[in-house]
Scaffold this active site. Structure first.
Site, PDB file in Angstrom:
ATOM      1  N   GLY A 161       0.807  -1.209   0.000  1.00  0.00           N
ATOM      2  CA  GLY A 161       0.000   0.000   0.000  1.00  0.00           C
ATOM      3  C   GLY A 161       0.837   1.253   0.000  1.00  0.00           C
ATOM      4  N   CYS A 162       1.035   1.815   1.191  1.00  0.00           N
ATOM      5  CA  CYS A 162       1.685   3.124   1.282  1.00  0.00           C
ATOM      6  C   CYS A 162       3.170   3.083   0.957  1.00  0.00           C
ATOM      7  CB  CYS A 162       1.431   3.723   2.667  1.00  0.00           C
ATOM      8  SG  CYS A 162      -0.328   4.081   2.946  1.00  0.00           S
TER       9      CYS A 162
END
Length: 217
Positions: free
Chosen positions: A150-151
């Site tokens: 994700g991030c």
């Protein structure tokens, strides 16, 4: 195509190392308490990633390179999270004031260390991070954090896109499942960054520390 043939195909196409830069910064992405609390939807088995990140952070401080942390914070309505907040239900734990949004134990920033607050996956999107790094003369970043798929991945792509040599420290990144963790490390290493081990990152930071010590001496 067999798996061995596929891996060889990737090696021929993407087996390029860009190396560490001359003036790096360490970025610790979203090591928030929710990932370590079994009662939270965000909970993942990422203690080892945090331990690795803390060791790298300590080495970065000794090497006198900038240490930058990111966190996530939303208005009580979630309106500043837009479609991301709408799509990813666990982001409700990052509404301002929620204890799950606090930094994980041991990761509290020292005085003078920059905290970048974001609302979207990338540490660069909608923040001042890229311009701040440029103003500081930084040419490269070491990325650690949560989650790999994700991030971390979003920040990796944006770091490269902004022109920074990018290294992702595999041991200091984590995800709730091993499959997306490994798949995204593989893909980042192929296209956007050098994926390195904690040992490689620590060796690099030790060289920087030695260089600074020699200059000071």
């Amino acid at each position: 195509m067999s798996e061995d043939d596929l891996l060889e195909n990737y090696r021929r196409a993407y087996n390029v190392k860009v190396g560490f830069g001359q003036r790096p910064a360490l970025i610790l992405i979203d090591f928030c308490q929710g990932y370590f609390d079994p009662g939270c939807d965000l909970y993942s088995d990422v203690e080892d990633a945090l331990s690795s990140a803390l060791r790298i952070r300590d080495a970065a401080r000794l090497a006198k390179i900038p240490v930058i942390l990111t966190n996530i914070s939303y208005h009580p309505s979630g309106i500043n999270g837009g479609r991301f907040f709408e799509k990813a239900a666990p982001l409700r734990y990052f509404i301002e004031g929620n204890p799950m949004a606090a930094f994980a134990r041991g990761l509290e920033p020292e005085e003078g260390e920059l905290v970048i607050t974001k609302q979207y996956p990338s540490a660069f999107f909608g923040t001042s991070l890229a311009s701040t790094l440029t103003a500081m003369g930084i040419d490269s970043v070491l990325l650690t954090g949560l989650t790999t798929s994700g991030c971390v991945r979003a920040s990796c792509v944006d770091a490269m896109s902004h022109g920074f040599r990018t290294a992702v420290v595999a041991d200091a990144c984590g995800d709730r499942h091993e499959a997306p963790h490994q798949a995204n490390l593989f893909d980042m290493n192929a296209k956007y960054a050098d994926v390195v081990s904690e040992e490689e990152a620590m060796d690099f930071l030790q060289r920087l520390q030695n260089k600074h010590a020699a200059q000071d001496g």
